[in-house]
Every structure is written in C-alpha cells, then in structure tokens.
Design a protein around this motif. Structure first.
Motif, PDB file in Angstrom:
ATOM      1  N   GLU A  26     100.809  42.405 -14.869  1.00  0.00           N
ATOM      2  CA  GLU A  26     101.351  41.115 -14.469  1.00  0.00           C
ATOM      3  C   GLU A  26     102.655  41.811 -14.775  1.00  0.00           C
ATOM      4  OE1 GLU A  26     100.595  38.043 -13.267  1.00  0.00           O
ATOM      5  OE2 GLU A  26      98.449  38.757 -13.031  1.00  0.00           O
ATOM      6  N   LEU A  27     103.714  41.911 -13.770  1.00  0.00           N
ATOM      7  CA  LEU A  27     105.217  42.267 -13.826  1.00  0.00           C
ATOM      8  C   LEU A  27     106.384  41.312 -13.028  1.00  0.00           C
ATOM      9  CD1 LEU A  27     104.483  45.671 -12.669  1.00  0.00           C
ATOM     10  CD2 LEU A  27     104.832  45.134 -15.029  1.00  0.00           C
ATOM     11  N   GLU A  28     107.326  41.183 -13.730  1.00  0.00           N
ATOM     12  CA  GLU A  28     108.507  40.450 -13.191  1.00  0.00           C
ATOM     13  C   GLU A  28     109.111  41.444 -12.525  1.00  0.00           C
ATOM     14  OE1 GLU A  28     109.033  37.344 -14.092  1.00  0.00           O
ATOM     15  OE2 GLU A  28     107.413  37.264 -15.491  1.00  0.00           O
ATOM     16  N   PRO A  29     110.118  40.854 -11.533  1.00  0.00           N
ATOM     17  CA  PRO A  29     110.885  41.599 -10.717  1.00  0.00           C
ATOM     18  C   PRO A  29     111.689  42.642 -11.359  1.00  0.00           C
ATOM     19  CG  PRO A  29     111.032  39.217 -10.001  1.00  0.00           C
ATOM     20  CD  PRO A  29     110.182  39.214 -11.366  1.00  0.00           C
ATOM     21  N   GLY A  30     111.809  43.752 -10.821  1.00  0.00           N
ATOM     22  CA  GLY A  30     112.602  44.864 -11.508  1.00  0.00           C
ATOM     23  C   GLY A  30     112.004  46.253 -11.060  1.00  0.00           C
ATOM     24  N   THR A  31     112.704  47.273 -11.433  1.00  0.00           N
ATOM     25  CA  THR A  31     112.280  48.673 -11.298  1.00  0.00           C
ATOM     26  C   THR A  31     111.511  49.206 -12.346  1.00  0.00           C
ATOM     27  OG1 THR A  31     114.539  48.862  -9.961  1.00  0.00           O
ATOM     28  CG2 THR A  31     113.677  50.819 -10.979  1.00  0.00           C
ATOM     29  N   TYR A  32     110.478  49.603 -11.907  1.00  0.00           N
ATOM     30  CA  TYR A  32     109.564  50.445 -12.737  1.00  0.00           C
ATOM     31  C   TYR A  32     109.218  51.809 -12.387  1.00  0.00           C
ATOM     32  CZ  TYR A  32     108.681  45.761 -14.347  1.00  0.00           C
ATOM     33  OH  TYR A  32     108.783  44.296 -14.540  1.00  0.00           O
ATOM     34  N   SER A  33     108.502  52.596 -13.381  1.00  0.00           N
ATOM     35  CA  SER A  33     108.119  53.826 -13.058  1.00  0.00           C
ATOM     36  C   SER A  33     106.604  53.940 -13.668  1.00  0.00           C
ATOM     37  CB  SER A  33     108.911  54.700 -13.569  1.00  0.00           C
ATOM     38  OG  SER A  33     108.541  55.948 -13.007  1.00  0.00           O
ATOM     39  N   LEU A  34     105.540  54.441 -12.937  1.00  0.00           N
ATOM     40  CA  LEU A  34     104.379  54.623 -13.430  1.00  0.00           C
ATOM     41  C   LEU A  34     104.204  56.207 -13.581  1.00  0.00           C
ATOM     42  CD1 LEU A  34     101.466  53.323 -14.032  1.00  0.00           C
ATOM     43  CD2 LEU A  34     101.049  53.800 -11.628  1.00  0.00           C
ATOM     44  N   ARG A  35     103.882  56.432 -15.121  1.00  0.00           N
ATOM     45  CA  ARG A  35     103.568  58.071 -15.349  1.00  0.00           C
ATOM     46  C   ARG A  35     102.077  58.104 -15.387  1.00  0.00           C
ATOM     47  NH1 ARG A  35     108.266  58.483 -19.797  1.00  0.00           N
ATOM     48  NH2 ARG A  35     110.166  58.420 -18.488  1.00  0.00           N
ATOM     49  N   TRP A  36     101.619  58.984 -14.773  1.00  0.00           N
ATOM     50  CA  TRP A  36     100.240  59.166 -14.836  1.00  0.00           C
ATOM     51  C   TRP A  36      99.763  60.686 -15.407  1.00  0.00           C
ATOM     52  CZ3 TRP A  36      98.474  63.237 -11.964  1.00  0.00           C
ATOM     53  CH2 TRP A  36      99.145  63.592 -10.815  1.00  0.00           C
ATOM     54  N   GLN A  37      98.763  60.533 -16.037  1.00  0.00           N
ATOM     55  CA  GLN A  37      98.015  61.885 -16.415  1.00  0.00           C
ATOM     56  C   GLN A  37      96.721  61.790 -16.179  1.00  0.00           C
ATOM     57  OE1 GLN A  37      98.920  63.732 -20.376  1.00  0.00           O
ATOM     58  NE2 GLN A  37      96.874  63.441 -20.999  1.00  0.00           N
ATOM     59  N   ALA A  38      96.271  62.684 -15.351  1.00  0.00           N
ATOM     60  CA  ALA A  38      94.831  62.751 -14.744  1.00  0.00           C
ATOM     61  C   ALA A  38      93.939  63.942 -15.343  1.00  0.00           C
ATOM     62  CB  ALA A  38      94.739  62.627 -13.390  1.00  0.00           C
TER      63      ALA A  38
END
Length: 118
Positions: A89-101
């Motif tokens: 659940e996110l509010e409006p804005g700028t995000y970044s998703l860091r992934w490590q697989a």
C-alpha cells in the motif's frame, strides 16, 4: 588461412565456455512496476520475472521511500519459480524498488527499479 581458422576456433570455444557463467545469474526480464513507470495506488502489485529460477526464501525486495527510508517487503509465495512478488500500500510519490535475486545455483543478481505512484 590456418591462423584465421585457429583464431575463429579459439573465439568460439571461449564464447561457449563463458556462456554457462552468463546463464548462472538470474537476469530481470520483466517487472511491474516497470522501470521509470507510473502505477496507481494505493494498492500496488510488485511482480518481477527472471530468466531463470530464483530462490524466494533468500531473495529480497527493499522499497526506498520518498523520504529516503527503506522498507523490506514481505515476499509472497512464489507462483512460478522464476518470479518474485509482493503487494504493498503506497501513497503518491517517487519510489525505488531494490531487488536482490538468488539464482538456484546461488549466484546473486541485484538491481533497482525507480517508479512513481499516482
């Protein structure tokens, strides 16, 4: 002519010898949200697809919040062995998703997906 043949042969051997190394890492092939994409909130589906199986118990998703803070996301049970998913659940804005697989053979790949929520 013989030198050319030997050179081409060595090049092909090197190419085929290196290809297992390249295939050992899980490479991201598709994502929701997309890189620099915009999604509608507040409910946001995160879905990452890789070119090979990934270990969902050892892989991580970290959300970088607009204020610079981090939030570790809980991964859902894998619906496919090459997929990682979460719901947030996110509010409006700028995000970044860091992934490590973590690939099935233990190799680790990392990346970052910047996106916006409207």
């Amino acid at each position: 002519m013989k030198k050319l043949f030997v050179g081409i042969s060595l090049g092909l051997v090197s190419l085929f010898a290196a290809s297992p190394l390249a295939l050992a890492h899980a490479l991201l092939v598709a994502s929701t949200p997309s890189i620099h994409g915009t999604v509608h909130g507040p409910g946001v589906a995160v879905d990452l697809k890789f070119n090979s199986r990934v270990d969902g118990t050892r892989s991580r998703l970290i959300l970088v919040l607009p204020n610079g803070g981090n939030q570790v996301l809980s991964l859902m049970k894998q619906s496919a062995p090459e997929e990682l998913a979460a719901r947030i659940e996110l509010e409006p804005g700028t995000y970044s998703l860091r992934w490590q697989a973590v690939a099935a053979d233990g190799h680790i790949s990392r990346g970052e997906i910047p996106f916006k929520v409207q």
